[in-house]
Scaffold this motif. Structure first.
Motif, mmCIF file in Angstrom:
data_model
loop_
_atom_site.group_PDB
_atom_site.id
_atom_site.type_symbol
_atom_site.label_atom_id
_atom_site.label_comp_id
_atom_site.label_asym_id
_atom_site.label_seq_id
_atom_site.Cartn_x
_atom_site.Cartn_y
_atom_site.Cartn_z
ATOM 1 N N ILE A 136 -3.562 -6.285 3.885
ATOM 2 C CA ILE A 136 -2.981 -4.873 3.859
ATOM 3 C C ILE A 136 -4.328 -3.781 3.955
ATOM 4 O O ILE A 136 -4.642 -3.841 2.973
ATOM 5 C CB ILE A 136 -1.929 -5.112 3.191
ATOM 6 N N ALA A 174 5.368 -5.770 3.864
ATOM 7 C CA ALA A 174 3.708 -6.787 3.380
ATOM 8 C C ALA A 174 3.970 -7.683 3.939
ATOM 9 O O ALA A 174 3.151 -8.751 2.975
ATOM 10 C CB ALA A 174 2.802 -6.024 2.255
ATOM 11 N N MET A 195 -2.200 -4.492 9.180
ATOM 12 C CA MET A 195 -3.176 -5.416 8.635
ATOM 13 C C MET A 195 -4.191 -5.737 9.642
ATOM 14 O O MET A 195 -4.140 -5.148 10.395
ATOM 15 C CB MET A 195 -1.646 -6.253 8.257
ATOM 16 N N HIS A 226 -2.000 -11.178 -1.178
ATOM 17 C CA HIS A 226 -2.514 -9.571 -0.902
ATOM 18 C C HIS A 226 -3.459 -8.756 -1.663
ATOM 19 O O HIS A 226 -2.669 -8.298 -2.962
ATOM 20 C CB HIS A 226 -1.541 -8.625 -0.554
ATOM 21 N N PHE A 249 3.107 -1.219 6.621
ATOM 22 C CA PHE A 249 1.570 -1.366 6.366
ATOM 23 C C PHE A 249 1.370 -2.003 7.695
ATOM 24 O O PHE A 249 2.036 -3.004 8.364
ATOM 25 C CB PHE A 249 1.468 -2.642 5.152
#
Length: 435
Positions: free
Chosen positions: A264, A299, A245, A421, A243
């Motif tokens: 993210i 993540a 960010m 998240h 991912f």
């Protein structure tokens, strides 16, 4: 039941606030069958059609750079989520499903027994099961006239010993208040109806009188995939590898140092030709089954501190499905799915002469150290021979190995946004029950 306890655990540990989220998830599960299973035979017939209805042979692959929602995992939960989002929002949402096996070549390793049950004790699950069974009954109307889930309403019998008889009776009373049609059976009544069941240590049983039985799960999965694509969902053959960010310095969150919050914003995936692509998204839904815990690490879930210090407690649990040879003739065509007091389940294999049985995966750590042979001898065989004495001395063979995504925190599904998240929604850990 949904694992609110897990999210509360993260929140309590970090003194943050949980924002609940809910969605409709069908009562399905992950399975693995050998080649002689009738569902696998169905797959072999339709396998050549999969690239066609996914558009693989019709056009060049589309790699969108940005969408509203990315769904990781194109199995039952992922495809059903895509269907419902597009059904409700239509062109108002752009959706991509990332699936490692876009042609579903390995679908044989993820085929469900397709069991439907309404034996729950919480109102949330009542509503889910009611809606789910009605949806399946009207699958042609919902998913297309070519979708035949082959619903067989042969019932689901739950047995209870003295310890849980009162709880079963209480649950049945609640179920009836919600309009469920079921029947409580005494030990003697069970014996009269199903003389091949040993009821000496059974005090009560309950069998549903409607909306319980088995379906062809591959047909249902294919229907969800096909319909969601017709509604505009894009399926991409890709494996998530990371991912990206973005720093959001203006976001203040308790437990997070000011100016350090990272959101993210893109998912990175690799295609079979080893090319990497990224998709920017507004929200990401993680529905990758037993792989969800590993993908969450990408993540930083469970890899950092504060709200990211606690890992997603999803792991794979493998267990065996056994075939009891030449016993179905003795139990008859009206054999229901049976859930024993020990956790052992048994069902007929369609119109074939064998019965299937297995055990809901045990959460106890010591059960993981047993070999497959010891697991059968020490756990499966005693329960099987006690409840179904006709199986003593009969041929029982390992039919398949099954995988389930288990939530090791409290053995229930996890459904909702991650506390850090807040644009990453988890839909995993449902294992056998899916709700």
């Amino acid at each position: 039941m949904l694992s609110v306890k897990f999210f509360n655990h993260i929140v309590h540990a970090n003194k943050n606030i949980l924002r609940p989220y809910s969605n409709n998830i069908l009562n399905l599960c992950i399975r693995h069958y050998r080649k002689d299973n009738p569902f696998v035979k169905t797959w072999k017939v339709v396998a050549k059609d999969v690239p066609e209805f996914l558009g693989i042979n019709k056009r060049s692959t589309i790699y969108p750079e940005h969408v509203d929602i990315v769904i990781i995992g194109g199995g039952f939960i992922g495809s059903a989520t895509a269907y419902w989002l597009k059904k409700r929002a239509a062109d108002g949402l752009s959706i991509v499903v990332l699936e490692k096996d876009i042609t579903y070549t390995n679908i044989q390793n993820n085929i469900s027994l397709g069991t439907l049950t309404r034996h729950f004790s919480l109102p949330e699950n009542f509503y889910l099961s009611q809606y789910g069974t009605e949806f399946i009954r009207t699958a042609k109307e919902n998913l297309g006239n070519d979708v035949d889930v082959q619903y067989n309403p042969n019932g689901y019998l739950v047995l209870a010993g003295e310890k849980y008889a009162d709880k079963l009776e209480e649950t049945v009373t609640i179920q009836k208040e919600y309009g469920f049609k079921n029947e409580l059976l005494t030990s003697d009544e069970i014996k009269i109806r199903y003389p091949w069941i040993n009821t000496k240590d059974v005090q009560l049983g309950c069998i549903g009188l409607e909306s319980e039985g088995v379906i062809n799960p591959w047909a249902l999965l294919k229907g969800f995939m096909q319909k969601s694509q017709q509604l505009g969902t894009i399926y991409i053959n890709g494996e998530v590898v990371g991912f990206e960010m973005e720093k959001q310095r203006d976001v203040l969150m308790e437990g997070v140092a000011p100016g350090t919050f990272e959101k993210i914003s893109r998912v990175i995936y690799r295609t079979p030709d080893n090319e990497e692509h990224t998709i920017k998204f507004a929200a990401c839904i993680l529905a990758a089954g037993h792989k969800s815990g590993e993908i969450a690490k990408l993540a930083k879930v469970g890899q950092s501190d504060g709200l990211l210090s606690i890992p997603l407690p999803i792991e794979s649990r493998e267990y065996e499905v056994y075939s009891i040879e030449n016993e179905a003739k003795k139990t008859g065509l009206n054999t229901p799915v049976i859930m024993d007091t020990s956790g052992l389940w048994l069902r007929r294999n369609g119109l074939d002469d064998n019965l299937f049985c297995g055990l809901v995966p045990l959460m106890a750590e010591d059960s993981k150290t047993l070999s497959k042979e010891d697991y059968y001898k020490n756990i499966i065989e005693p329960s099987l021979n006690n409840r179904f004495p006709n199986t003593i001395g009969t041929q029982v063979r390992t039919f398949s190995s099954e995988l389930q995504d288990c939530n090791t925190y409290d053995d229930t599904g996890i459904l909702g946004p991650h506390p850090y998240h807040n644009n990453l929604y988890i839909a995993a850990g449902f294992g056998k029950y899916g709700s």
